[in-house]
Design a protein around this motif. Structure first.
Motif, mmCIF file in Angstrom:
data_model
loop_
_atom_site.group_PDB
_atom_site.id
_atom_site.type_symbol
_atom_site.label_atom_id
_atom_site.label_comp_id
_atom_site.label_asym_id
_atom_site.label_seq_id
_atom_site.Cartn_x
_atom_site.Cartn_y
_atom_site.Cartn_z
ATOM 1 N N SER B 237 0.828 -1.192 0.000
ATOM 2 C CA SER B 237 0.000 0.000 0.000
ATOM 3 C C SER B 237 0.860 1.238 0.000
ATOM 4 C CB SER B 237 -0.914 -0.005 1.221
ATOM 5 O OG SER B 237 -1.738 1.123 1.188
ATOM 6 N N THR B 238 0.252 2.356 -0.242
ATOM 7 C CA THR B 238 1.008 3.601 -0.320
ATOM 8 C C THR B 238 0.281 4.659 0.478
ATOM 9 O OG1 THR B 238 -0.192 4.075 -2.337
ATOM 10 C CG2 THR B 238 1.976 3.143 -2.574
ATOM 11 N N MET B 239 0.619 4.743 1.744
ATOM 12 C CA MET B 239 0.017 5.756 2.594
ATOM 13 C C MET B 239 1.125 6.379 3.416
ATOM 14 S SD MET B 239 -3.158 3.635 4.178
ATOM 15 C CE MET B 239 -2.136 2.244 4.532
ATOM 16 N N SER B 240 0.933 7.637 3.761
ATOM 17 C CA SER B 240 1.895 8.188 4.704
ATOM 18 C C SER B 240 1.461 7.675 6.070
ATOM 19 C CB SER B 240 1.862 9.710 4.634
ATOM 20 O OG SER B 240 1.337 10.250 5.801
ATOM 21 N N TRP B 241 2.408 7.053 6.743
ATOM 22 C CA TRP B 241 2.052 6.371 7.996
ATOM 23 C C TRP B 241 2.833 6.999 9.130
ATOM 24 C CZ3 TRP B 241 0.534 0.604 8.019
ATOM 25 C CH2 TRP B 241 0.074 0.231 9.285
ATOM 26 N N GLN B 242 2.093 7.701 9.952
ATOM 27 C CA GLN B 242 2.726 8.376 11.062
ATOM 28 C C GLN B 242 3.312 7.348 12.029
ATOM 29 O OE1 GLN B 242 -0.049 10.765 13.068
ATOM 30 N NE2 GLN B 242 1.393 11.571 14.562
ATOM 31 N N ASP B 243 4.575 7.548 12.353
ATOM 32 C CA ASP B 243 5.207 6.673 13.328
ATOM 33 C C ASP B 243 5.185 5.207 12.891
ATOM 34 O OD1 ASP B 243 6.678 6.883 15.508
ATOM 35 O OD2 ASP B 243 5.040 7.112 16.947
ATOM 36 N N ALA B 244 5.373 5.002 11.621
ATOM 37 C CA ALA B 244 5.239 3.649 11.088
ATOM 38 C C ALA B 244 6.263 2.693 11.679
ATOM 39 C CB ALA B 244 5.371 3.677 9.571
ATOM 40 N N ASP B 245 7.412 3.213 12.002
ATOM 41 C CA ASP B 245 8.426 2.323 12.551
ATOM 42 C C ASP B 245 7.921 1.624 13.796
ATOM 43 O OD1 ASP B 245 10.247 2.669 10.629
ATOM 44 O OD2 ASP B 245 11.346 4.296 11.631
ATOM 45 N N LYS B 246 7.264 2.410 14.624
ATOM 46 C CA LYS B 246 6.757 1.827 15.864
ATOM 47 C C LYS B 246 5.467 1.052 15.615
ATOM 48 C CE LYS B 246 7.359 4.995 19.205
ATOM 49 N NZ LYS B 246 6.632 5.976 19.986
ATOM 50 N N GLN B 247 4.593 1.699 14.840
ATOM 51 C CA GLN B 247 3.262 1.127 14.728
ATOM 52 C C GLN B 247 3.175 -0.019 13.737
ATOM 53 O OE1 GLN B 247 0.561 4.243 13.837
ATOM 54 N NE2 GLN B 247 1.311 5.548 15.472
ATOM 55 N N PHE B 248 4.091 -0.078 12.843
ATOM 56 C CA PHE B 248 3.973 -1.092 11.797
ATOM 57 C C PHE B 248 5.216 -1.978 11.739
ATOM 58 C CE2 PHE B 248 4.302 -2.055 7.104
ATOM 59 C CZ PHE B 248 3.351 -3.060 7.116
ATOM 60 N N VAL B 249 6.340 -1.356 11.465
ATOM 61 C CA VAL B 249 7.547 -2.151 11.263
ATOM 62 C C VAL B 249 7.900 -2.944 12.513
ATOM 63 C CG1 VAL B 249 9.971 -2.066 10.646
ATOM 64 C CG2 VAL B 249 8.356 -0.468 9.591
ATOM 65 N N ALA B 250 7.833 -2.281 13.648
ATOM 66 C CA ALA B 250 8.242 -2.931 14.886
ATOM 67 C C ALA B 250 7.347 -4.130 15.213
ATOM 68 C CB ALA B 250 8.215 -1.929 16.035
ATOM 69 N N LYS B 251 6.163 -4.143 14.697
ATOM 70 C CA LYS B 251 5.264 -5.252 15.009
ATOM 71 C C LYS B 251 5.789 -6.566 14.423
ATOM 72 C CE LYS B 251 1.898 -2.956 17.065
ATOM 73 N NZ LYS B 251 0.935 -1.982 16.539
ATOM 74 N N ASN B 252 6.506 -6.448 13.319
ATOM 75 C CA ASN B 252 7.135 -7.638 12.737
ATOM 76 C C ASN B 252 8.222 -7.210 11.753
ATOM 77 O OD1 ASN B 252 7.854 -10.117 11.878
ATOM 78 N ND2 ASN B 252 5.789 -10.756 11.226
ATOM 79 N N PRO B 253 9.399 -6.890 12.285
ATOM 80 C CA PRO B 253 10.437 -6.267 11.452
ATOM 81 C C PRO B 253 10.833 -7.138 10.266
ATOM 82 C CG PRO B 253 11.028 -6.206 13.766
ATOM 83 C CD PRO B 253 9.821 -7.077 13.670
ATOM 84 N N ALA B 254 10.634 -8.434 10.368
ATOM 85 C CA ALA B 254 11.053 -9.305 9.270
ATOM 86 C C ALA B 254 10.186 -9.094 8.033
ATOM 87 C CB ALA B 254 10.982 -10.763 9.717
ATOM 88 N N THR B 255 8.932 -8.876 8.236
ATOM 89 C CA THR B 255 8.053 -8.791 7.072
ATOM 90 C C THR B 255 7.493 -7.398 6.837
ATOM 91 O OG1 THR B 255 6.180 -9.377 8.450
ATOM 92 C CG2 THR B 255 7.290 -11.177 7.310
ATOM 93 N N ASN B 256 7.417 -6.566 7.864
ATOM 94 C CA ASN B 256 6.777 -5.272 7.680
ATOM 95 C C ASN B 256 7.804 -4.223 7.296
ATOM 96 O OD1 ASN B 256 4.651 -6.703 8.595
ATOM 97 N ND2 ASN B 256 4.169 -5.389 10.341
ATOM 98 N N HIS B 257 7.548 -3.575 6.181
ATOM 99 C CA HIS B 257 8.490 -2.559 5.723
ATOM 100 C C HIS B 257 7.760 -1.269 5.456
ATOM 101 C CE1 HIS B 257 11.131 -5.982 5.136
ATOM 102 N NE2 HIS B 257 10.141 -6.557 4.444
ATOM 103 N N TYR B 258 8.422 -0.214 5.815
ATOM 104 C CA TYR B 258 7.898 1.110 5.500
ATOM 105 C C TYR B 258 9.019 1.907 4.886
ATOM 106 C CZ TYR B 258 5.790 5.710 6.095
ATOM 107 O OH TYR B 258 5.274 6.952 5.865
ATOM 108 N N TRP B 259 8.829 2.290 3.620
ATOM 109 C CA TRP B 259 9.895 2.998 2.922
ATOM 110 C C TRP B 259 9.422 4.351 2.443
ATOM 111 C CZ3 TRP B 259 9.628 -2.143 0.138
ATOM 112 C CH2 TRP B 259 10.453 -3.090 0.788
ATOM 113 N N THR B 260 10.344 5.303 2.461
ATOM 114 C CA THR B 260 10.047 6.575 1.803
ATOM 115 C C THR B 260 11.066 6.768 0.694
ATOM 116 O OG1 THR B 260 11.374 7.621 3.504
ATOM 117 C CG2 THR B 260 8.994 7.774 3.737
ATOM 118 N N TYR B 261 10.572 7.073 -0.480
ATOM 119 C CA TYR B 261 11.435 7.359 -1.623
ATOM 120 C C TYR B 261 11.282 8.834 -1.955
ATOM 121 C CZ TYR B 261 12.247 2.444 -2.718
ATOM 122 O OH TYR B 261 12.645 1.145 -2.696
ATOM 123 N N PRO B 262 12.392 9.552 -2.092
ATOM 124 C CA PRO B 262 12.256 10.979 -2.406
ATOM 125 C C PRO B 262 11.680 11.186 -3.804
ATOM 126 C CG PRO B 262 14.556 10.300 -2.481
ATOM 127 C CD PRO B 262 13.786 9.124 -1.967
#
Ligand code: ATP
Ligand code: ATP
Ligand code: MG
Ligand code: MG
Lengths: 339, 539, 303, 299, 327
Positions: B237-262
């Motif tokens: 998906s493509t959403m701006s996710w506030q605090d994604a590292d904590k709220q998303f990636v940290a929940k399962n660092p192996a599979t959850n990724h949050y990337w920003t591309y300039p």
């Protein structure tokens, strides 16, 4: 006789009926009623519930415009124009049946009476106003007056309230009082007080009074003249004693026979109040009244004429009168026998 | 639960059919919306259309967003400018077939580009050509009145539609219910809550490495989308996710990724230079200097980072960026900011307003109320100005519906906006700096909302537009960058970014920002196709 | 007037892609709006004219979908949600209210009266949010949005589809019921308290009739009248509450559609839904009147 | 009557709570800036999205604002919109209802038709639509819109009340003394409606708070100022629900519910005063009653 | 005639309120014989209705019977204290033994049930064997007794005139052949002619069926013509009890005297009547001692201290200090 203070002739009132499927129909609440009030005398208007007594009083008080007929105050015809109404109200005042409802619970006695005084004497202020207010209270025997002037209606008993109502009406120094069942909401033991007060006002102030009641005994107690109403029509009238001693209309007789009388059961020999056999009938529906004399469906003496036309007025020597075919047909004697 | 196989037919059961082999990709391809409508007519004058058009229709060229926005071939094998820069020739691929089997030819291209010209009620393109010729089935020659190097990038946005179908339709009202495209996707199922595509076997770009079905899902609002990412209903998906590292990636660092591309441009502040007190450059500098973007980011951690004062992203534009600004993200310098403020012709009054000649000019700042990160930053900015400079700025969050109109008319002081973005670096500056894109206060400016009016700027932009010479381009770019940094018509704060979240439980092979060759974003045409094509089922 | 829908849309895509629109893009959107559409008042008049002729027109934001299609899509969901929740809330509220009013001052009454006062004062949307947080996000018992499982074929004769409707609708429905029944409870209780002290109930008791008979045939039967009319009259208000709930749960009903149309300035949709709601309220009023006449002989024509 | 009104415990509690909120609305901003020494928008970078703690009694929002400060200041945003809309609605209701009921006739017909028209309109839907047109309007515009759909109910009650009061004996009696119409309205009729009007006002006030919150929540209410609705809306917008930041969105909702409850209590109290049968159902009394009645059965 | 039907002994009823309690009936005692008509007269607020509802145990909260006995003698000679029965036990006596007629007929008939259904309801409940048809026929008989046509059973209450409603209530009271009917101002809402008609029918039926009646009214003049025994209530107490003739000719209590003199005669000599000055007491703040003393012309010293007890004086029972001092 002097000219009457207030005279109404041929007064009629029809109310439109509201509701589905009843467009255009009317309640014939009062039909061709005459009322004459003289200075210093009391006319009682008696009749059963729904016979149109209140409607007459309200027409006389200009609360409703009459459908037909004229009202004359001191011989002059009354109009409904706003200013004319004001000067009319200075002469004619209505006393309501319910002393609990006819005083604004939020105003003190002082305000209620003060307003009544000031509406017609605009310059009245301060001490003078107070003095006149106290004077009013004195007139209706609410003593000590100083105690009553600052009370709210809820702090007064029914009888006291009714006195305030009367005082308010007196504030404009009217010549006519219209009392619409002024005592029926009061406790039995204090009713007489008010009746005596009204009698006193008649005697002392020379007021003309229309006393409306369904209690014929109290009418007899207070008034000089009695008029009996039935289903919107005046059926009989005259000096009180003649009407009560020798009723000339079968309805008046029925009314008298039906009224409880503490003396009757003691007079052995009289028939008891409840020794009736058979159905006494019910008053007619005023939306679709019977033709002719309204009483004929209930009248034991009903004749063919009764069913067709309302009888003319028959006058009797002592001022008594009645609208009944029996007299027109000279059969009045049947009323003397037992019905 | 055991009966789950009865639940549906076809590809629908992708996310629920736990044991079956992974062949379905679940993704979003739209802005937040609770349901989809069926309308794949790209010319239709509607606001809401069906998602994932870029899986169905393809452009002639692809813009390489990771390499200075360089145009690359896509449906066109090659493209070439005439020496005078007024004629552009595309050579089309010959192996492309529409999904109904009809070959793709130059007729389609001509039709696509010319169709809206004939009918002003259709959605217009921004190619601005004079005429199109098709000397043969696989050549398209576009002529311009003027030197048009900068127009090339626009072809990356224009997706070609089949002439043999579309020319039969009333394009104003047709909804293209059974889309036929050159792209890899074929529509198999449509419901307002899900669209399913199959990967075409005869796609010119080749087979996919694993994805057979693609489910496009709507999400009513970002909360719902996030929840769907978290519980595995969505792979991509493509959403701006506030605090994604904590709220998303940290929940399962192996599979959850949050990337920003300039994206190349920046998110920053528009200063309305036509309105006092922002007409004073010292005021603008003071306000910019007092901002600490690092700190602001904490208020709404989106994965973005502070950018330099030119607005160009260093990673995207590399050499184009003058060395003195490159790798120098803007930082707070309160002392300098205060010094600037002291130099300003406006003085700070007791209420924290700037005033001149007895007249006070209270400042407001308008973030878009719907964009929660901007709202948060807006409040943070006001706080920094208040504490740092003592300047009071009233924050008026404004609905997006209204803000752009207000900005266009100049009815604002400071507002958050994107700047320096575009398919070419020139376009990035031209939009915000060219006085031709501006307008006097009260009239609608097209994109120059700061109302920056400067002859030198305009000249530089004009020269840059007509040159194909890289050295010259750099020179003009550097001059323009200096103008921006010195005059601060806008104040770049953060790199503008594409936000991407991936749940790689079921699919792997996602490009990593460190080594990506394309941006795995679902709204960027060919990039989307490339991304999906290269996914492989996780073991 | 606030901005145009297409520009808004453009910006929303921009927010996702992070790119400022180019002057060309902006110009083309402007061009398209300047040329293709009349100004708002003219548009509105035009629309009214269509309405008179039962042409609801095309949606602006989802052009060229006919408004009637959009509404046909949304209406069943709202009917389902409003219908079931209102009826259930009404039955629960009325039954509890009748019981509370029958024995005013009882422990049950004393506990329930203040509780329901409070519950009734909770804004629906807020409770929906809290319910969403607690039961959908935190506990994960219910889905967070939608009206059915999108992975199940959209067919009315599919059991799984129907089950998914139940699962998806449960949370919004429970929320609405939870708030909705309190209002009915209160009116019923108060009317019941008054009715119970009517002379005919006293007389029914004096007749030696069993309690349940007095309760149902004399007290509750009469106390029910205001609640029956209230049901129809409340439709307008109920729709308001449902609208917000639908927004929170992104339930694809009429309320949600109206909300989106409002945000997107989709006037044809807005007006049509509004017309629909107004008509519903009017019809509900009519029905209430007839039901009342049916239930209360006093209002029947005597002629 | 006023005494009885204040003696009713429900009314007292309700009015107390209402007054407390009013006080909060009046003094809240001062309290926050002077006593708490902060602003609702102040940012505590050390406590972003933190649960309640000693420093932040109700925790902080994700962007680091103090929730308590926001709720206190938000009271003003909410209550002022509520009160303004209630004042407007009450005034319109009085201006339409009282003349309509008192003067009757054709004027009455016209005004009643007008009122009924508004009454059948689904008010929230319409409020939403109109607020959508003027998106992001100032708070008083929102109040105005809310008021525009809040008044008809009140106008109807006022009309019927005026009509009944106009026909009441004491008014008729004063009229028959020759009292002028204005005086009849202001001295005889209006004073009796203070109860109704105040109940109406309170109800409208809460309806206003509700509507404002709902509109703000949908993102088409006021912007810029803090109100309970905007707090909830911001919390929702910034994923407070997804992330379980309950301390962010629960307090403002509770405040609304509390205010609603207070008003409901006052209205129940008024109901009880006007309908003594309801107050006879008082729990304390019933307890005593049962105790007193018990021995009788025991015997 | 002398068979006892109901013994009321020290009946006391209080209305509880937040601020205290009001004794609306205090220490009321009397004995009612089979077939007897007991009239109860008194002014508004003197506790008449309270007495009636307490007799039938129909009082609603917050009224409680705080003391006394209500001994009912059944036809087979049993004695039961009605106050000790549970609601369920009491149901066996209701209507079949003990029926009630209230003042406002409109309020007493269920507005949404046909008149006939209301008869059927009670008839079939008390005699489950009855079929619907039989019940309807019985209802027709009953309304015929009070002079109402059987077609009226199909009407809803609002379609009947006031007199008809009142009469049908009386018919309803007779439905199960009770031994005792209590009536609370059953005729104040109708005019005198109708009152006469209703009461005439009542008396006729009473003659036939032999039930006893407790008849409450404020119209003493009516009671004098109707009742066998009359109890005069004032301020929640019975102040005098005697036969109608004695109450009329030789009232003992000053209040009774005043009350009798409050009704101007219809025939015979007219004298100025006084009524009773002052106004009835407010039971929330009853005067100490005899409740009547503030209005009493014959007030003695002890009147404001001691509540006099009802005791025989001549042929009446009177509660007045006048008769205690000089026996
Ligand atoms: N405003 C009105 N509209 C319609 N009908 C009316 C109105 N006022 C009175 N009536 C009817 O007129 C008739 C006479 O009523 P009125 O009140 O004058 O009788 P009354 O003799 O005063 O009765 P009561 O003794 O009950 O006071 C009744 O049938 C009544 O229904
Ligand atoms: N529900 C109640 N709560 C408190 N006090 C009551 C209640 N009902 C009656 N009372 C009091 O009990 C006293 C007796 O009332 P009751 O109704 O028995 O009088 P009554 O003789 O029937 O009067 P009326 O002639 O007016 O019918 C009154 O003084 C009244 O104040
Ligand atoms: Mg009358
Ligand atoms: Mg009574």
């Amino acid at each position: 006789m002097s000219i009457p203070v207030l005279e109404a002739t041929n007064l009629s009132k029809e109310f439109p009926v509201h509701g589905r499927g009843s467009r255009g129909t009317t309640v014939k609440a009062v039909q061709n009623a005459d009322v004459t009030l003289h200075k210093g005398s009391i006319v009682a208007l008696v009749g059963e519930s729904g016979s149109g007594k209140t409607t007459v009083a309200r027409m006389l008080a200009l609360a409703y415009p009459q459908t037909a007929g004229t009202i004359r105050l001191n011989g002059a015809e009354v109009s409904h124009a706003r200013n004319a109404e004001r000067s009319y109200f200075r002469q004619v005042q209505l006393i309501f049946q319910d002393p609990f409802a006819s005083l604004n619970p939020l105003h003190k006695v002082r305000y209620t009476l003060g307003r009544a005084l000031r509406i017609h004497q605009r310059s009245l202020r301060g001490k003078e106003l107070e003095e006149q207010t106290l004077e009013l209270l004195r007139k209706v025997n609410l003593t000590p007056v100083e105690q009553f002037i600052d009370k709210f209606p809820h702090e007064l008993s029914g009888g006291q309230r009714q006195r305030i109502v009367i005082a308010r009406a007196l504030a404009v120094r009217p010549s006519v009082l219209l009392g619409d069942e002024p005592i029926s909401m009061l406790d039995v033991s204090i009713r007489l007080d008010i009746l005596n007060l009204l009698a006193k006002l008649r005697d002392e102030e020379g007021l003309a009074l229309l006393y409306i009641t369904h209690d014929i005994a109290s009418a007899r107690y207070l008034c000089d003249t009695i008029q009996v109403m039935y289903a919107g029509q005046m059926v009989e009238g005259g000096p009180r004693d003649s009407v009560i001693q020798s009723p000339k209309h079968p309805y008046t007789k029925l009314l008298l026979d039906s009224s409880p009388d503490p003396g009757r059961s003691l007079r052995s020999g009289d028939a008891g109040l409840f020794d009736v056999a058979g159905d006494l009938g019910e008053p007619p529906n005023l939306v679709d009244p019977p033709a002719g004399c309204q009483f004929h469906p209930r009248c034991p003496f009903a004749m063919d004429e009764c069913r067709q036309t309302f009888p003319e007025r028959t006058e009797f020597p002592d001022g008594q009168w009645a609208h009944c075919w029996l007299h027109q047909k000279d059969r009045g004697h049947v009323l003397e026998g037992k019905p | 639960v055991g009966c789950s196989t009865d639940k549906g037919t076809g590809a629908g059961g992708g996310s629920t059919g736990g044991k079956s082999a992974v062949d379905t990709l679940n993704m979003t391809a739209s802005a937040a919306a609770p349901t989809f409508v069926k309308n794949w007519n790209r010319f239709s004058p509607a606001d809401k259309k069906s998602p994932a058009t870029n899986l169905l229709y393809e452009p002639l060229i692809r813009i390489d967003h990771l390499a200075g926005k360089k145009p690359e071939p896509w449906l066109a094998e090659s493209f070439e400018w005439s020496p005078d820069g007024k004629t552009l020739t595309f050579k089309l691929r010959t192996d492309v077939k529409w999904s109904d089997g009809t070959p793709f030819t130059a007729k389609d291209v001509k039709f696509t580009f010319e169709a809206p010209k004939a009918n002003p009620k259709l959605t217009q393109n921004s190619l601005g050509f004079k005429s199109i010729a098709t000397p043969d089935d696989h050549t398209v020659v576009v002529s311009y009145d003027d030197v048009a190097y900068q127009k090339l990038a626009s072809y990356g946005d224009e997706r070609i539609v089949p002439q043999h179908i579309w020319s039969q339709q009333n394009l104003e009202t047709w909804t293209n219910p059974d889309p036929i495209g050159t792209g890899p996707a074929k529509l198999t199922k449509f419901s307002p809550q899900q669209i399913t595509f199959d990967w075409r076997d005869d796609y010119w770009g080749g087979k996919s490495k694993g994805v057979k079905h693609i489910n496009i899902k709507p999400f009513a609002d970002p909360q719902v989308g996030k929840a769907m990412m978290l519980n595995g209903q969505l792979d991509w998906s493509t959403m701006s996710w506030q605090d994604a590292d904590k709220q998303f990636v940290a929940k399962n660092p192996a599979t959850n990724h949050y990337w920003t591309y300039p994206t190349g441009g920046d998110e920053g502040l528009n200063f309305n230079v036509a309105k006092p007190p922002l007409d004073d450059v010292h005021v603008r500098r003071a306000l910019y200097g007092a901002v600490d973007p690092e700190k602001l980011l904490k208020l709404n951690v989106t994965g973005q980072s502070p950018t330099n004062a030119t607005g160009y992203d260093a990673k995207v534009y590399g050499d184009l960026l003058a060395p003195e600004y490159k790798d120098k993200p803007h930082t707070q310098d309160l002392a300098a900011a205060k010094a600037e403020l002291a130099q300003a012709s406006y003085k700070l009054d007791a209420n924290g307003n700037l005033s001149k000649g007895g007249k006070s000019y209270p400042l407001t700042m308008k973030p878009v109320v719907e964009y929660s990160n901007w709202s948060a930053w807006g409040l943070g900015l006001a706080e920094q100005w208040r504490t740092g400079l003592g300047v009071n700025v009233k924050v008026v969050p404004t609905p997006e519906d209204q803000l752009w109109g207000q900005m266009a008319k100049g009815d604002y002081h400071i507002a958050l906006d994107w700047q320096a973005g575009g398919n070419t670096p020139w376009a990035g500056y031209d939009g915000v700096l060219n006085s031709a894109n501006g307008a006097p206060l009260g009239q609608e400016a097209s994109t120059n909302y700061t109302r920056w009016q400067d002859k030198t700027t305009d000249d530089l932009l004009a020269k840059w537009r007509v040159t194909n010479d890289e050295a010259k381009q750099k020179e003009y770019a550097a001059a323009l960058q200096k103008i921006v940094v010195d005059n601060v018509p806008f104040a770049p704060l953060f790199t503008a970014a594409w936000f991407i979240e991936v749940n790689s439980t079921r699919w792997t092979g996602w490009p990593d920002p460190a080594s990506a060759e394309y941006v795995p974003h679902s709204l960027l045409g060919p990039e989307t196709i490339l991304t999906i094509q290269n996914l492989t089922p996780a073991k | 007037m606030p901005g145009d829908p297409a520009a808004t849309m453009l910006r929303r895509i921009q927010q996702l892609t992070g790119q400022a629109p180019t002057p060309d893009q902006i110009r083309s959107v402007r061009l398209f709006f300047g040329g293709a559409r009349e100004n708002l008042p003219a548009q509105y008049l035009h629309y009214l004219n269509d309405l008179v002729h039962f042409r609801f027109g095309l949606s602006l934001s989802e052009y060229p979908t006919p408004v009637s299609d959009l509404i046909a899509q949304a209406l069943p969901w709202t009917l389902l949600l409003v219908g079931t929740t209102t009826v259930i809330a009404w039955i629960i509220g009325t039954a509890l209210g009748a019981y509370m009013g029958w024995k005013p001052g009882s422990r049950f009454d004393a506990i329930f009266a203040p509780t329901t006062t409070f519950l009734h004062a909770i804004p629906t949307f807020w409770l929906s949010l809290v319910a969403l947080w607690a039961f959908a996000f935190k506990l994960g018992w219910f889905p967070v949005s939608g009206a059915y499982d999108p992975d199940v074929p959209y067919q009315i004769n599919n059991v799984w589809f129907l089950l998914s409707i139940l699962k998806y609708g449960a949370l919004p429905a429970l929320t609405l019921i939870f708030i909705g029944f309190n209002g009915w409870l209160f009116t019923m209780r108060n009317v019941m308290v008054t009715t119970v002290s009517e002379d005919y109930v006293l007389l029914a008791k004096a007749k030696g009739l069993p309690t349940w008979r007095v309760l149902f045939k004399y007290a509750a039967r009469n106390a029910l009248l205001p609640n029956v009319t209230g049901l129809a009259l409340a439709i307008g208000g109920i729709l308001g509450g449902v609208l917000l709930t639908e927004v929170v749960f992104t339930y694809p009903g009429l309320g949600h559609r109206l909300y989106r149309a409002t945000v997107d300035h989709d006037f044809p949709v807005m007006q049509t839904i509004f017309l629909l709601i107004t008509l519903t309220v009017l019809i509900a009023n009519l029905i209430a009147d007839s039901i009342y006449v049916l239930l209360d002989p006093r209002t029947r024509d005597e002629a | 009557m006023l005494n009885g009104f204040l003696r009713n415990s429900k009314v007292r509690i309700g009015l107390g709570v209402f007054a407390a909120f009013l006080l909060l609305a009046l003094l809240g901003p001062w309290f926050v800036s002077s006593v708490m020494d902060t602003t609702p928008r102040a940012i505590d970078y050390d406590a972003l999205g933190q649960p309640p703690s000693a420093n932040h009694l109700l925790g902080t929002t994700l962007p680091g604002s103090d929730v308590l400060a926001q709720v206190i200041v938000g009271a003003r945003g909410s209550v002022f919109v509520g009160i303004t809309s209630a004042v407007l609605a009450t005034v319109i209701a009085a201006l339409v209802g009282v003349p309509s009921g008192f003067l009757g006739g054709r004027l009455d017909h016209g005004l009643t038709a007008f009122t009924n028209l508004f009454l059948t309109l689904p008010s929230f839907a319409l409020t939403l639509i109109i607020a959508g047109y003027v998106q992001g309007a100032a708070w008083w515009v929102i109040a105005l819109i809310i008021a525009a759909f809040e008044w008809p109910g009140g106008a109807r009650t006022l009309r019927s009340q005026t009509m009944s009061l106009r026909g009441r004996d004491f008014t008729v009696a004063m009229r028959m003394l020759g009292e002028s119409k204005t005086r009849l309205v202001f001295a005889e009729v209006m004073p009796h409606m203070t109860g109704i009007v105040s109940a109406m006002f309170l109800r409208a006030c809460v309806a206003g708070v509700f509507a404002e919150a709902a509109l703000s929540f949908l993102g088409i209410g006021t912007t810029g100022s803090v109100s309970w609705g905007t707090i909830i809306s911001e919390a929702q917008g910034q994923s407070a629900i997804l992330n379980g930041l309950w301390w962010w969105f629960v307090p403002p909702g509770l405040c609304i519910a509390l205010l609603g409850t207070a008003t409901a209590l006052v209205n129940f109290g008024i109901d009880e005063i006007s309908n003594p049968r309801l107050s006879a159902a008082n729990r304390k009394l019933m307890k005593r009653f049962r105790r007193a009645a018990e021995p009788e059965v025991a015997r | 005639m002398s068979e006892v039907l109901l013994e009321v002994d020290g009946l006391t009823v209080e209305y509880l309120s937040q601020t205290g309690s009001v004794k609306a009936c205090a220490d009321v005692s009397f004995t009612l014989h089979r077939g007897q008509i007991l009239g109860v007269a008194g002014e508004s607020g003197s506790g008449k209705s309270t007495l009636i509802t307490a007799l039938t145990r129909l009082q609603r909260p917050p009224a409680v019977t705080s003391a006394g006995r209500l001994v009912y003698h059944t036809s087979d000679g049993d004695k039961v204290d009605l106050l000790t029965l549970s609601e369920r036990q009491l149901r066996a006596y209701r209507w079949s033994e003990l029926a009630i007629v209230l003042q406002s007929a409109m309020d007493c008939l269920n507005p949404v049930m046909r008149l006939g259904d209301q008869f059927e309801d009670v008839l079939r409940h008390h005699d489950p064997q009855l079929t619907q048809r039989q019940a309807w026929e019985r209802a027709e008989e009953l309304v015929a007794m009070v002079g109402i046509g059987s077609e009226r059973l199909r009407s809803y209450p609002h379609e009947l005139s006031g007199g008809m409603r009142q009469r049908s209530l009386i018919a309803l009271a007779l439905a199960c052949g009770p031994d005792l009917i209590v009536m609370d101002e059953p005729t104040t809402a109708v005019d005198v002619v109708m009152q006469r008609q209703i009461l005439a029918q009542l008396l006729k039926l009473q003659d036939q069926l032999g039930f006893a009646v407790v008849f409450v009214t404020h119209d003493l003049s009516l009671l004098l013509e109707l009742a066998d025994q009359i109890a005069i209530m004032y301020g929640g107490r019975v102040v005098e009890l005697g036969s109608a003739r004695d109450i009329c000719t030789t009232p003992k209590h000053p209040y009774t005297r005043g009350l009798r003199d409050s009704f101007p005669p219809l025939h015979g000599e007219l004298t100025t009547l006084r009524g009773i000055p002052g106004s009835p007491p407010d039971l929330r703040t009853p005067p100490p001692g005899c409740a009547f003393h503030p209005r009493c012309a014959d007030r003695l010293d002890g009147c404001d201290q001691r509540i006099p007890l009802l005791r025989p004086v001549g042929r009446n029972d009177v509660a007045c200090l006048l008769y205690e001092e000089t026996p």
